[in-house]
Design an enzyme around this catalytic site. Structure first.
Site, PDB file in Angstrom:
ATOM      1  N   SER A  26      27.868   5.042  59.664  1.00 13.27           N
ATOM      2  CA  SER A  26      28.512   4.187  58.581  1.00 13.27           C
ATOM      3  C   SER A  26      29.929   4.731  58.662  1.00 13.27           C
ATOM      4  CB  SER A  26      27.760   4.418  57.379  1.00 13.27           C
ATOM      5  OG  SER A  26      28.683   3.797  56.201  1.00 13.27           O
ATOM      6  N   TYR A  30      24.184   9.631  50.105  1.00 13.28           N
ATOM      7  CA  TYR A  30      24.200   8.531  51.556  1.00 13.28           C
ATOM      8  C   TYR A  30      25.553   9.149  52.473  1.00 13.28           C
ATOM      9  CZ  TYR A  30      24.883   4.110  54.028  1.00 13.28           C
ATOM     10  OH  TYR A  30      24.886   3.414  55.006  1.00 13.28           O
TER      11      TYR A  30
END
Ligand SMILES: NC(=O)c1ccc[n+]([C@@H]2O[C@H](COP(=O)([O-])OP(=O)(O)OC[C@H]3O[C@@H](n4cnc5c(N)ncnc54)[C@H](O)[C@@H]3O)[C@@H](O)[C@H]2O)c1
Length: 292
Positions: free
Chosen positions: A173, A186
């Site tokens: 990501s 995350y």
């Protein structure tokens, strides 16, 4: 010219209409969202497929995960769109034995695994300041988003090194490249996934196996793909999803959200022999977000 300096010519292969024909691709998190879009693109590119997902909800994740029914629906779409065979299996990437069984099943059925797309991931529990995250929340995020990918790499490693060929793609990501407030778990997991990518690329290069990270920006929750990560990220931040989308459209210089198909295009390229000299790379599909 020395054969040490020149690679064999591509031939038509990678540029053909079906650049993954003859390859077997294993996709995790294939029930919906980015995983479904990538599975479909792989099917259209001619690959045989092994599609896997957890198929049930996970304690501690505050939103529903992909179901077995959604996984079968992805498989049906792939059979309709591609010429290859499609197998499915449910497995939690936190479970070493389950992961091993999926890979063993793939090898029994197809004899090889050429492509591993490590796409399974969770975006929450998130939304807290770093010191408010509980130990369980922290462990869960890392267990799924980074250790899950490592377990899959561990399971395919022997087969791919024996084949002397393979392409592993870790869906990280932009959160693997820059920080985001209130997403420490995350962000940490995705940064670690980028680190795992580089280290694995060095370990596996002598065996002809490539490992790359694919870093999408904010991906639209497409109805057809049934993705829901953007919705869940917005919920974690306690902002309406439309407001969250607008913030990211403004932050991504191409001035739009990423489509699941945009990620799938890069996933096909990284899986195909066209990218044969690309390893240890982080490929961003973020509309220019991380260029600022
Ligand atoms: N959507 C975005 O904006 C975005 C942006 C950057 C990166 N990503 C990454 O792309 C990947 C796919 O995200 P998405 O948007 O399609 O999300 P999604 O939630 O729609 O799909 C994720 C899939 O992973 C599966 N999964 C989760 N935990 C699992 C586990 N323990 N074992 C097996 N399967 C599990 C889920 O069941 C689900 O089907 C994720 O790794 C995510 O971090 C998404």
């Amino acid at each position: 010219m020395s054969t040490l300096l020149s690679a064999a010519p591509y031939g038509a292969g990678p540029f053909a209409a079906a650049p993954l024909a003859g390859k077997t691709a294993l996709v995790t998190g294939a029930a919906r969202g980015v995983g479904r879009a990538c599975a479909l693109a792989y099917a259209r590119a001619g690959a045989d497929l092994v599609l896997t997902d957890i198929g049930e909800d996970l304690d501690g994740v505050p939103y529903p995960l992909g179901t077995a029914g959604q996984l079968e629906y992805t498989a049906r779409l792939c059979r309709e769109e591609g010429d290859g065979s499609v197998a499915t299996a449910t497995a939690d990437v936190r479970d070493l034995d389950a992961v091993r069984a999926v890979v063993d099943g793939a090898l029994d059925r197809f004899g090889r695994v050429d492509v591993l797309l490590n796409n399974a991931g969770i975006a929450a529990p998130s939304g807290k300041t770093v010191h408010d995250i509980t130990p369980d929340e922290w462990d869960l995020m890392l267990d799924v988003d980074v250790s899950g990918a490592w377990r899959m790499i561990r399971a395919v490693g022997a087969a791919m090194t024996a084949q002397r060929a393979g392409s592993i793609i870790n869906v990280a990501s932009t959160a693997g490249l820059v920080g985001y407030r209130h997403f420490a778990g995350y962000v940490t997991a995705k940064h670690a996934l980028v680190g795992l990518t580089k280290a694995a690329a060095l370990d596996l290069a002598p065996f002809g196996v490539r490992v790359n990270a694919l870093c999408p920006g904010s991906v639209r929750d497409d109805d057809a793909a049934e993705g829901r990560m953007l919705t869940e990220i917005a919920r974690s931040l306690e902002v309406p999803v439309e407001e969250h989308e607008e913030t990211f459209v403004a932050a991504q210089p191409m001035n739009r959200l990423i489509e699941p198909e945009d990620v799938a295009g890069a996933a096909v390229w990284l899986a195909s022999d066209t990218s044969r000299q690309v390893t240890g790379s982080t490929v961003t599909v973020d509309g220019g977000f991380t260029s600022r």
